[in-house]
Write a protein that holds these residues in place. Structure first.
Motif, PDB file in Angstrom:
ATOM      1  N   GLY A 180      23.132  19.912   1.933  1.00  0.00           N
ATOM      2  CA  GLY A 180      22.024  19.960   0.985  1.00  0.00           C
ATOM      3  C   GLY A 180      22.431  20.147  -0.465  1.00  0.00           C
ATOM      4  N   CYS A 181      23.747  20.176  -0.755  1.00  0.00           N
ATOM      5  CA  CYS A 181      24.159  20.439  -2.146  1.00  0.00           C
ATOM      6  C   CYS A 181      24.100  19.179  -3.007  1.00  0.00           C
ATOM      7  N   GLY A 182      23.843  18.031  -2.401  1.00  0.00           N
ATOM      8  CA  GLY A 182      23.647  16.820  -3.208  1.00  0.00           C
ATOM      9  C   GLY A 182      24.761  15.790  -3.116  1.00  0.00           C
ATOM     10  N   LYS A 183      25.666  15.937  -2.161  1.00  0.00           N
ATOM     11  CA  LYS A 183      26.812  15.018  -2.040  1.00  0.00           C
ATOM     12  C   LYS A 183      26.357  13.579  -1.799  1.00  0.00           C
TER      13      LYS A 183
ATOM     14  N   PHE B  49      14.237  15.117  -7.442  1.00  0.00           N
ATOM     15  CA  PHE B  49      13.210  14.567  -6.556  1.00  0.00           C
ATOM     16  C   PHE B  49      11.964  15.383  -6.839  1.00  0.00           C
TER      17      PHE B  49
ATOM     18  N   PRO C 221      28.538  22.428   0.955  1.00  0.00           N
ATOM     19  CA  PRO C 221      27.608  22.744   2.043  1.00  0.00           C
ATOM     20  C   PRO C 221      26.474  21.736   2.143  1.00  0.00           C
TER      21      PRO C 221
ATOM     22  N   LYS D 193      25.290  24.103  -5.299  1.00  0.00           N
ATOM     23  CA  LYS D 193      23.935  23.559  -5.424  1.00  0.00           C
ATOM     24  C   LYS D 193      23.801  22.828  -6.758  1.00  0.00           C
TER      25      LYS D 193
ATOM     26  N   VAL E 221      18.338  17.891  -7.929  1.00  0.00           N
ATOM     27  CA  VAL E 221      19.399  17.784  -6.909  1.00  0.00           C
ATOM     28  C   VAL E 221      20.749  18.050  -7.574  1.00  0.00           C
TER      29      VAL E 221
ATOM     30  N   GLU F  53      30.415  10.746   4.956  1.00  0.00           N
ATOM     31  CA  GLU F  53      30.686  11.361   6.258  1.00  0.00           C
ATOM     32  C   GLU F  53      30.979  10.317   7.333  1.00  0.00           C
TER      33      GLU F  53
ATOM     34  N   THR G  91      23.421  12.235  -2.203  1.00  0.00           N
ATOM     35  CA  THR G  91      22.599  11.710  -3.289  1.00  0.00           C
ATOM     36  C   THR G  91      23.482  11.247  -4.443  1.00  0.00           C
TER      37      THR G  91
END
Ligand SMILES: Nc1ncnc2c1ncn2[C@@H]1O[C@H](COP(=O)(O)OP(=O)(O)OP(=O)(O)O)[C@@H](O)[C@H]1O
Length: 383
Positions: free
Chosen positions: A79-82, A53, A77, A249, A58, A199, A84
């Protein structure tokens, strides 16, 4: 893809020392190598997927194969890109490089509706003014499926998610768990080749969540549906998955079944996410192992450590026989986690978490007690 690291040494026929016992156990576990790949074992292929991005990457060069009918969880965790990655597979987010292949067909260039992929999100966006039946039938209508077939497919799908008696209701008349099952039915009724779930249980309360985990897994197995499921809940991942992809990450740190990830983390990063591993350097670990390992890190699960009080009794009747020499410390904290008691023991220069089964008051050790901490050498992991 990363795999568990090589053991310290190749075990010989007659290992004797604790060091070789630890190494041998790692080697046996690591020798359980994958079968040769077949078309079915590469049903969904992610090949060199990268996404940025703006200036921020990402993920970079994601490589993974998912077998037909497999349930794989992307765990990691925030923000790790799951999400996306999931959206990229669904075609909702364009990738900058790489390919997605399903059953031998490259789908990277296809729009979402042509990919044959169903997606369920955390927040079920149902049509509030439509009944459950019409919500589920909506996609079939768009695909101009004739009315008799539509009726039959919606009835069957509602029965699969155990909502057949709620077909006439509107979303506001349903519980959160029921609404999420409508969202699931809406995807399933289109008979996707692959189901992606982002999720889907996170917004539900613990009891419903537990029940829905089992129901979801049963449905997935019943249909043999290849599923990629996103969660940041470790317990959920361990309970539901055939395999887990642990994401850090921007990349996949380790892939494997729950047992492999939990007991044989390939790196300190994985150990840090799975369970509450104690990560020690070789010198700190030497008192627990009885030797100084030639490794940067030695990790111990809290349930593989045992407390011995000054009364000289191991404080757990199920103590194994392969205990290391142990190091002395003081209990500085005791937390009740239901069926488990978690102790924090301050040793010289480092602290350890030790989990003991909560077998009753007579086994409890008080804060302030001087103890010895012993490690089950077979469960130590050298990184
Ligand atoms: N549309 C976007 N524009 C810019 N940055 C984005 C966009 N979507 C996601 N990101 C960033 O990409 C990174 C990965 O986000 P992503 O939602 O995939 O993570 P995640 O692992 O699913 O997190 P969570 O578990 O919190 O949902 C984050 O740093 C996020 O801020």
């Amino acid at each position: 893809m990363s795999s568990a690291p090589a053991p310290l040494s190749t075990p010989e026929a007659t290992p004797a020392s604790p060091e070789t016992a630890v190494a041998e156990r790692s080697a046996v576990a690591d020798s359980l190598v994958a079968e040769p790949p077949s078309a079915d074992s590469r049903y969904l292929r992610l090949q060199g997927l990268s996404k940025r991005f703006g200036a921020t990457s990402v993920f970079e060069g994601i490589e993974a194969d998912i077998a037909r009918g497999e349930f794989v969880t992307l765990l990691g965790p925030s923000g790790c890109g799951k999400s996306t990655l999931l959206r990229a597979i669904a075609g909702l987010t364009a990738v900058d490089a790489g390919h997605v292949e399903v059953d031998g067909e490259t789908i990277t260039h296809l729009p979402p509706q042509k990919r044959g992929i169903g997606m369920v999100f955390q927040h079920y966006a149902l049509f509030p003014n439509m009944t459950v039946f019409d919500n589920v039938a909506f996609g079939l209508r768009m695909h101009k499926v004739p009315s008799a077939e539509r009726q039959q497919r919606v009835d069957e799908t509602l029965s699969l998610v155990e909502l057949e008696t709620h077909a006439h209701k509107h979303p506001h008349q349903l519980s959160g768990g029921q609404r999420q099952r409508v969202a699931l039915a809406r995807s399933l009724v289109l008979e996707p080749r692959i189901l992606l779930m982002d999720e889907p249980l996170s917004a539900l309360d613990a009891r419903i969540r537990q029940h829905l985990r089992e129901q979801l897994r049963n449905i997935q197995q019943q249909l043999g549906l290849t599923t990629l499921f996103v969660t940041h809940d470790q317990e959920e991942a361990l309970m539901m998955s055939d395999r887990i992809f642990l994401m850090g990450k921007g990349n996949i740190l380790q892939q494997g079944d729950g047992e492999a990830l939990y007991t044989r983390p390939a790196s300190q990063e994985v150990a840090g996410f799975m369970g509450a591993y104690n990560c020690l350097d070789a010198q700190q670990a030497s008192s627990l192992l009885g030797y100084e390992a030639d490794a940067a890190q030695v990790v111990f699960r809290p349930e593989a450590l045992y407390l011995k009080s000054t009364m000289d009794e191991i404080n757990d009747p199920t103590t194994p026989s392969h205990l290391g020499p142990g190091c002395g410390g003081v209990i500085v904290q005791r937390r009740l986690l239901g069926n488990v008691i978690r102790y924090r023991v301050e040793c010289q220069g480092f602290s350890l978490h030790v989990d003991a089964l909560n077998r009753g008051a007579r086994y409890l050790l008080p804060e302030g007690a001087n103890v010895m901490v012993h490690a089950d050498l077979e469960e130590a992991r050298i990184l």
